[in-house]
Design an enzyme around this catalytic site. Structure first.
Site, PDB file in Angstrom:
ATOM      1  CG  ASP A  73      29.602 -15.783  31.634  1.00 25.21           C
ATOM      2  OD1 ASP A  73      29.619 -16.799  31.683  1.00 25.21           O
ATOM      3  OD2 ASP A  73      30.224 -14.890  30.757  1.00 25.21           O
ATOM      4  CD  GLU A  75      31.777  -9.903  29.553  1.00 23.34           C
ATOM      5  OE1 GLU A  75      33.068  -9.665  29.681  1.00 23.34           O
ATOM      6  OE2 GLU A  75      30.890 -10.106  30.596  1.00 23.34           O
ATOM      7  CD  GLU A  76      26.945  -9.076  30.376  1.00 26.90           C
ATOM      8  OE1 GLU A  76      26.016  -9.646  30.086  1.00 26.90           O
ATOM      9  OE2 GLU A  76      27.923  -9.417  30.968  1.00 26.90           O
ATOM     10  CG  ASP A 134      33.837  -7.261  30.849  1.00 22.53           C
ATOM     11  OD1 ASP A 134      32.774  -6.977  31.417  1.00 22.53           O
ATOM     12  OD2 ASP A 134      34.611  -7.985  31.454  1.00 22.53           O
ATOM     13  CD  GLU A 178      36.742 -10.795  30.290  1.00 26.73           C
ATOM     14  OE1 GLU A 178      36.215 -10.641  31.319  1.00 26.73           O
ATOM     15  OE2 GLU A 178      36.894 -11.896  29.784  1.00 26.73           O
ATOM     16  CG  LEU A 193      29.342  -4.931  36.742  1.00 28.57           C
ATOM     17  CD1 LEU A 193      30.256  -6.106  37.312  1.00 28.57           C
ATOM     18  CD2 LEU A 193      30.404  -3.673  37.103  1.00 28.57           C
ATOM     19  CG  ASP A 194      36.437  -8.006  34.895  1.00 28.39           C
ATOM     20  OD1 ASP A 194      36.449  -9.076  34.227  1.00 28.39           O
ATOM     21  OD2 ASP A 194      37.230  -8.025  35.639  1.00 28.39           O
ATOM     22  CG  ASP A 232      26.928  -8.433  34.611  1.00 24.30           C
ATOM     23  OD1 ASP A 232      27.989  -8.177  34.715  1.00 24.30           O
ATOM     24  OD2 ASP A 232      26.615  -9.626  34.795  1.00 24.30           O
TER      25      ASP A 232
END
Ligand code: AHG
Ligand code: MN
Ligand code: MN
Length: 350
Positions: free
Chosen positions: A64, A93-94, A115, A282, A117-118, A70
């Protein structure tokens, strides 16, 4: 008599006191997280006035595009959480690998997965976005946390929750003793209890799925969504579609109003099926909250909380929401599904 006012830290503290052996670590950890969320919320609220829009020009480990917000959210949470002494490791996630706690700080007994920034695709559009978190107790004995501390089943979580940056900012969380929601009062800078013992209705009127992906759905999902578009004998109307494209926002609505949220696997290439949502950041936290609220969450043919993570960035299908709605979906799986197609997909499939 007006309702008594309760802040989130008071609530977490009181919940932890129920456990005799509690050390206050979980309270401290969740408290630090709320500080990070207030900082992120402030940035989000300022929107175009703050320097948060646009891309960084980089892609994350699952391919992504990394947006500026983010990165800001990732750094904010890291800076709020690295020194408290509650954590032995973090994963986001990042970030491709484990995020160690700096040498100079004490290591704690918990693991934080998040996560930051979702709903990144909604940032510039002033649409609700969020932050999701999941907490595990470490299994390694001491020192730096390990990969094994992070690759866990959702059913082992000790806490999970999300911050919703919407028309108001909220935290909704569970420690396995019900689900509670707090709304940020910007005047006093505190999250105040507004949603006690949250439960999801047994059946809803809404379904939530990215219909643009319909071509890649398996037979049960296709038949089920067709069925939702027919008149529901209970209401005399078909289900209504609601899809925002921010999991936190779609989940929050499903939790409050009932219904079903689906991000099924994509079988466009039957040799290489893929999923979108990430198990650790998530699927697992949201499934824990949904079950705690009396709803259900499945991944393929399994209870979502029973899925064992194989890698940090595993992606799996998820169907969650009101119990009766998920059960109806399962009936379609039993009737139209072939075992292979509804099987859980693990691995960081892109
Ligand atoms: P993230 O912004 O953390 O990458 O997550 C985006 C996720 C999730 O929020 C949402 O449910 C889903 O992606 C939307 O995906 P589609 O745009 O494919 O519908
Ligand atoms: Mn997300
Ligand atoms: Mn994200």
């Amino acid at each position: 008599m007006p309702k008594s006012m309760r802040t989130v830290q008071r609530h977490i503290l009181e919940e932890e006191r129920i456990h005799e052996q509690a050390t206050g670590d979980l309270t401290g950890l969740l408290w630090d997280l709320t500080i990070a969320a207030k900082v992120i919320s402030q940035q989000v609220n300022r929107g175009g006035l703050a320097d948060i829009f646009g891309d960084t020009g980089e892609a994350n480990v699952t391919g992504d595009l990394v947006r500026r917000l983010d990165r800001i959210a990732q750094d904010t949470i890291y800076r709020a959480m690295d020194h408290g002494g509650h954590l032995c490791v973090m994963v986001s996630e990042e970030s491709p690998d484990l995020i160690p706690i700096p040498k100079k700080y004490p290591k704690g007994k918990y693991v934080l997965l998040y996560d930051p920034l979702d709903g990144s695709s909604n940032i510039e559009a002033n649409v609700s976005i969020g932050t999701i978190f999941s907490v595990h107790r470490r299994i390694s004995a001491s020192g730096d946390g390990t990969l094994e501390d992070c690759l866990r089943k959702g059913s082992e979580q000790v806490a999970a929750g999300y911050f919703l940056y919407g028309s108001s900012t909220m935290i909704v969380y569970t420690t396995g003793q019900g689900v509670f929601g707090f709304t940020l009062d910007p005047g006093i800078g505190e999250f105040v209890l507004t949603h006690e013992w949250m439960t999801t209705p047994a059946k809803g009127k809404y379904y939530s799925i990215n219909e643009g992906n319909a071509e890649g759905w398996d037979e049960p999902t296709r038949k089920y969504v067709e069925y939702l578009k027919q008149k529901d004998p209970a209401t005399g109307r078909p289900y209504s579609l609601r899809y925002i494209g921010s999991l936190v926002a779609d989940f929050h609505r499903t939790l409050l109003y009932g219904g079903i949220f689906l991000y099924p696997a994509d079988f466009s290439n039957p040799q290489k099926p893929k999923s979108k949502l990430r198990l650790l950041y998530e699927v697992a936290p949201m499934s824990f909250i949904m079950e705690q609220a009396g709803g259900a969450a499945i991944s393929g043919t399994q209870r979502a909380l029973d899925v064992q993570a194989a890698t940090l960035h595993d992606k799996v299908p998820i169907i969650l929401g009101s119990k009766q709605d998920v059960e109806t979906y399962q009936k379609f799986c039993a009737q139209y599904g072939s075992g292979a197609k509804s099987a859980v997909l693990t691995g960081a499939s892109k």
